[in-house]
Write a protein that holds these residues in place. Sequence first.
Motif, mmCIF file in Angstrom:
data_model
loop_
_atom_site.group_PDB
_atom_site.id
_atom_site.type_symbol
_atom_site.label_atom_id
_atom_site.label_comp_id
_atom_site.label_asym_id
_atom_site.label_seq_id
_atom_site.Cartn_x
_atom_site.Cartn_y
_atom_site.Cartn_z
ATOM 1 N N GLN A 24 -85.732 29.609 -8.991
ATOM 2 C CA GLN A 24 -85.208 30.337 -10.259
ATOM 3 C C GLN A 24 -86.111 31.189 -11.045
ATOM 4 O O GLN A 24 -85.755 32.220 -11.981
ATOM 5 C CB GLN A 24 -84.828 28.716 -11.308
ATOM 6 N N LEU A 25 -86.966 30.683 -11.036
ATOM 7 C CA LEU A 25 -88.157 31.627 -11.959
ATOM 8 C C LEU A 25 -88.529 32.828 -11.552
ATOM 9 O O LEU A 25 -88.429 34.258 -11.796
ATOM 10 C CB LEU A 25 -89.427 31.243 -11.739
ATOM 11 N N GLU A 26 -88.133 32.636 -10.011
ATOM 12 C CA GLU A 26 -88.188 34.454 -9.176
ATOM 13 C C GLU A 26 -87.002 35.015 -9.514
ATOM 14 O O GLU A 26 -87.317 36.044 -9.154
ATOM 15 C CB GLU A 26 -88.426 33.864 -7.979
ATOM 16 N N ALA A 27 -86.198 34.540 -9.359
ATOM 17 C CA ALA A 27 -84.868 34.977 -9.077
ATOM 18 C C ALA A 27 -84.822 35.732 -10.542
ATOM 19 O O ALA A 27 -84.113 37.146 -10.919
ATOM 20 C CB ALA A 27 -83.511 34.463 -9.519
ATOM 21 N N MET A 60 -76.978 47.945 -17.742
ATOM 22 C CA MET A 60 -77.901 47.425 -18.292
ATOM 23 C C MET A 60 -77.423 45.571 -19.017
ATOM 24 O O MET A 60 -78.249 44.943 -18.847
ATOM 25 C CB MET A 60 -78.752 48.176 -19.156
ATOM 26 N N THR A 61 -75.772 46.134 -20.181
ATOM 27 C CA THR A 61 -76.004 44.824 -20.755
ATOM 28 C C THR A 61 -75.563 43.933 -19.458
ATOM 29 O O THR A 61 -75.895 42.033 -19.909
ATOM 30 C CB THR A 61 -74.713 45.479 -21.096
ATOM 31 N N ARG A 62 -74.794 43.447 -18.611
ATOM 32 C CA ARG A 62 -74.360 42.708 -17.611
ATOM 33 C C ARG A 62 -75.769 42.580 -17.391
ATOM 34 O O ARG A 62 -76.527 41.247 -16.851
ATOM 35 C CB ARG A 62 -74.108 43.318 -16.416
ATOM 36 N N LEU A 63 -76.808 43.507 -17.235
ATOM 37 C CA LEU A 63 -78.350 42.000 -16.404
ATOM 38 C C LEU A 63 -78.736 41.614 -17.492
ATOM 39 O O LEU A 63 -79.723 40.696 -17.509
ATOM 40 C CB LEU A 63 -79.144 43.573 -16.041
ATOM 41 N N SER A 64 -78.935 42.330 -19.100
ATOM 42 C CA SER A 64 -79.171 41.228 -19.621
ATOM 43 C C SER A 64 -78.634 40.128 -19.971
ATOM 44 O O SER A 64 -79.789 38.973 -20.268
ATOM 45 C CB SER A 64 -78.951 42.157 -20.890
ATOM 46 N N ALA A 65 -77.584 40.052 -19.530
ATOM 47 C CA ALA A 65 -76.543 38.409 -19.670
ATOM 48 C C ALA A 65 -77.020 37.862 -18.948
ATOM 49 O O ALA A 65 -77.510 36.456 -19.515
ATOM 50 C CB ALA A 65 -74.883 39.261 -20.007
ATOM 51 N N ARG A 66 -77.155 38.375 -17.689
ATOM 52 C CA ARG A 66 -77.511 37.416 -16.750
ATOM 53 C C ARG A 66 -79.560 36.928 -16.841
ATOM 54 O O ARG A 66 -78.695 35.734 -16.766
ATOM 55 C CB ARG A 66 -77.379 37.938 -14.946
ATOM 56 N N ALA A 67 -79.874 37.623 -17.541
ATOM 57 C CA ALA A 67 -81.251 37.507 -17.678
ATOM 58 C C ALA A 67 -81.385 36.198 -18.717
ATOM 59 O O ALA A 67 -82.332 34.877 -17.987
ATOM 60 C CB ALA A 67 -82.171 38.476 -18.041
ATOM 61 N N ARG A 77 -94.678 29.009 -20.498
ATOM 62 C CA ARG A 77 -95.004 30.214 -21.168
ATOM 63 C C ARG A 77 -94.037 31.437 -20.729
ATOM 64 O O ARG A 77 -93.396 32.033 -20.802
ATOM 65 C CB ARG A 77 -96.470 29.869 -20.827
ATOM 66 N N GLY A 78 -93.690 30.723 -19.312
ATOM 67 C CA GLY A 78 -92.993 32.433 -18.298
ATOM 68 C C GLY A 78 -91.762 32.112 -18.574
ATOM 69 O O GLY A 78 -91.146 32.810 -19.265
ATOM 70 N N VAL A 79 -90.798 31.268 -19.928
ATOM 71 C CA VAL A 79 -89.656 30.737 -19.845
ATOM 72 C C VAL A 79 -89.517 31.839 -21.000
ATOM 73 O O VAL A 79 -89.077 32.262 -21.296
ATOM 74 C CB VAL A 79 -88.706 29.236 -19.607
ATOM 75 N N VAL A 80 -89.999 31.186 -22.172
ATOM 76 C CA VAL A 80 -90.497 31.865 -23.061
ATOM 77 C C VAL A 80 -90.764 33.169 -23.276
ATOM 78 O O VAL A 80 -89.713 34.286 -23.874
ATOM 79 C CB VAL A 80 -91.692 31.125 -23.856
ATOM 80 N N SER A 81 -92.040 34.089 -22.595
ATOM 81 C CA SER A 81 -92.119 35.355 -22.380
ATOM 82 C C SER A 81 -90.834 35.847 -21.377
ATOM 83 O O SER A 81 -90.161 37.667 -21.902
ATOM 84 C CB SER A 81 -93.119 35.631 -21.437
ATOM 85 N N GLY A 82 -89.739 35.330 -20.561
ATOM 86 C CA GLY A 82 -88.938 36.006 -19.985
ATOM 87 C C GLY A 82 -87.587 36.415 -20.912
ATOM 88 O O GLY A 82 -87.236 37.161 -21.046
#
Length: 220
Positions: free
Chosen positions: A8-11, A52-59, A78-83
């Motif tokens: 999931q993190l890699e995705a 970009m809007t779609r990618l932002s929502a997916r992320a 840390r990785g998730v919060v930074s995400g």
Amino acid sequence: MRTAYQEQLEALTNVLGEMCELAGTAMSRATQALLQADLAVAEEVIGDAERMTRLSARAEEQSFALLALQAPVAGDLRGVVSGFQIVADADRMGALALHVAKVARRRHPAKALPEEVNGYFAEMGRLAVTLAKSAHEVLETRDPQAALRLQEDDDAMDDLHRHLFTVLMDREWQHGVAAAVDVTLLGRYYERFADHAVLIGRRVVFTATGKTPEQFQNIG
């Protein structure tokens, strides 16, 4: 469970990298539209903003899923919060490229820039694209040293931004207030684009090391 988290993190990382790449492409094309008064290219950049809007929502959805389902701690947290933070940075980079394209469209068929500042913006555009690509790369490699090097291109961008004001304040400026406002705003868009790329690098350093860039550099 651990394997599921890593997948999931890699995705999430892949989507964040795609956002950086998209922002860089948008700024490259927006700069082309700006320098050449190319309405078709400006319209393409504006029309592609929805991607970009779609990618932002997916992320964001992926980040929430990691937080809710995997209950990460320590380095994983840390990785998730930074995400979450990187989503906002990359999204803002895309928005700044969009602003550039809109200025080009608004001034068409005239060029938004006087001839004597074209070179500045061509170089600022080049640096912006380089920074976006570098941000993408460090997201994939998680290399804190490479992430720190984004600051070098940002320093070059800041120098160009400062020099623009020297041109604007020159007594020989003959292009009026409207052109001066356009140049000021556009310079700010490029400068802020670079700043957000550097912020992505800073977040990568923190995720990888648990330290701020300043703390990490002191250790080195």
